[in-house]
Enzyme design. Structure first.
Site: not given
Ligand SMILES: O=P(O)(O)O[C@H]1[C@H](O)[C@@H](O)[C@H](O)[C@@H](O)[C@@H]1O
Ligand SMILES: [Mg+2]
Ligand SMILES: [Mg+2]
Length: 282
Positions: A72, A92, A94-95, A97, A223
Site C-alpha cells: 500500500e 497492507d 496497517i489495515d 490506520t 485491503d
Molecule cells: O487503513 P487502510 O489500510 O487505509 O485501509 C482502510 C481504508 O483506509 C478505508 O478507507 C476503508 O474503508 C477500509 O475498509 C480499509 O481497511
Molecule cells: Mg487497508
Molecule cells: Mg493500510
C-alpha cells in the site's frame, strides 16, 4: 510446490506477527501515530505504516529475493500496482490506520500471496486482539484462527448482520452513493450493520461467522487480497457489488457466507472508482 508454498506461508505468518508487535509498541507512542494524509484529508498514513511495510518487504527479500511486491505505502510513494504471474506479496502493513491513530481496537497486518495472478494464501493478523487468521487455497478448507467461531449458516438476509465501511472519499456524489446503499440494506431490514474499520478484519468476521456479509466500494487490492482466500476457504463467496465475479483490482467487493446473502448486491448503489491497476494519469 506444496512444501515451498508452506515455507513461504510460514514466513508470512512469522513476519505478520513481528509486524503486529511493532504496531502494538507504536500505539503507545503519540509520535509514531502522527498523521499524514494521502488521497483525502481522511485517508491517513503514519510513519508506522511505512516502517512496518519496509520491515515486511526487507524480511521477504532476504528469504525470497525474486519475489515481487504490491505494498500500500510503496504504491502511495509511486510504485506501480501491477499484478504479474510472478510470486507477489500483496501487503497492507496497517489495515485500519484510522483505528490505529485513534487507538480503536481493530488494526490488522494483511498479507496476501499471489502466483499466476491467483491468491494462494492469506494472512490477517488482528494485532490488538492477537487473532491470527490464515488460509491457504487447497482442496479442503484450511482456515485457521485461534478463536474461529462457527461459520454462519444464516441464509435469510433479514436475520443477518452486514458489515461495510464509509471509506475515505468524502466527495458529495460518493457519500450519497454510500448512504443510498446503507439505507437500502437497513430497510431490508437486516438485524444490524457494523464496521470494524478495516476491510481485512471485516472479511475475517465473515469467515468466522460474526457477520453474514461485508461489502465496500473503494477498497484496494491490498485491503482484500488476504481476506479473499480466508473467506473462500471458510466456505464463503466473493462477488462484485453488481453481481458477477469479483475483481480484486476493481476496488469493489462483496464477501458473504453464502450465495443467498450475497444477493445484497441488488441493494448496493454501485459506482466504479479508478481501478488499482489503472495506468497512472499524466
Ligand atoms: O487503513 P487502510 O489500510 O487505509 O485501509 C482502510 C481504508 O483506509 C478505508 O478507507 C476503508 O474503508 C477500509 O475498509 C480499509 O481497511
Ligand atoms: Mg487497508
Ligand atoms: Mg493500510
Amino acid at each position: 510446490m506444496d512444501d515451498v508454498l508452506q515455507n513461504i506461508m510460514d514466513h508470512a505468518v512469522a513476519v505478520a506477527r513481528e509486524a503486529g508487535q511493532v504496531v502494538r509498541e507504536a500505539l503507545c507512542d503519540e509520535k509514531q501515530r502522527d498523521v499524514m494524509t494521502k488521497s483525502s484529508t481522511v485517508d491517513l498514513v503514519t510513519q508506522t505504516d511505512q516502517r512496518v511495510e519496509h520491515l515486511i518487504i526487507q524480511s521477504v527479500k532476504k528469504k525470497f529475493p525474486t519475489h515481487r511486491f504490491i505494498g500500500e505505502e510503496s504504491v502511495a510513494a509511486g510504485e506501480a500496482c501491477v499484478l504479474t504471474d510472478d510470486p507477489t506479496w500483496i501487503i497492507d502493513p496497517i489495515d485500519g490506520t484510522t483505528n490505529f491513530v485513534h487507538s480503536f481496537p481493530f488494526v490488522a497486518v494483511s498479507i496476501g500471496f499471489s502466483v499466476d495472478k491467483k491468491i494462494q494464501f492469506g494472512v490477517v493478523y488482528s494485532c490488538l486482539e492477537d487473532k491470527m487468521f490464515t488460509a491457504r487455497r487447497v482442496k479442503e478448507h484450511s482456515v485457521t484462527e485461534n478463536h474461529l467461531m462457527l461459520f454462519s449458516s444464516i441464509s435469510d438476509v433479514r436475520r443477518s448482520i452486514i458489515a461495510t465501511e464509509f471509506g475515505s472519499n468524502r466527495e458529495t456524489e460518493t457519500v450519497e452513493k454510500i448512504f443510498s446503499s446503507l439505507r437500502n440494506i437497513l430497510n431490508i431490514p437486516v438485524h444490524g450493520v457494523r464496521g470494524a474499520g478495516t476491510a481485512a478484519v471485516n472479511m475475517c468476521l465473515v469467515a468466522s461467522g460474526c457477520v453474514e456479509a461485508y461489502y465496500e466500494v473503494g477498497v484496494h487490492v491490498w485491503d482484500v487480497a488476504a481476506g479473499s482466500v480466508i473467506v473462500e476457504e471458510a466456505g464463503g463467496v466473493l462477488m462484485d457489488v453488481e453481481g458477477g465475479p469479483v475483481d480484486l483490482m476493481s476496488r469493489r467487493i462483496v464477501a458473504a457466507n453464502n450465495g443467498t446473502v450475497a444477493h445484497i448486491v441488488k441493494e448496493i448503489d454501485a459506482f466504479s472508482p479508478t481501478r488499482d491497476d489503472a495506468p497512472p494519469t499524466q
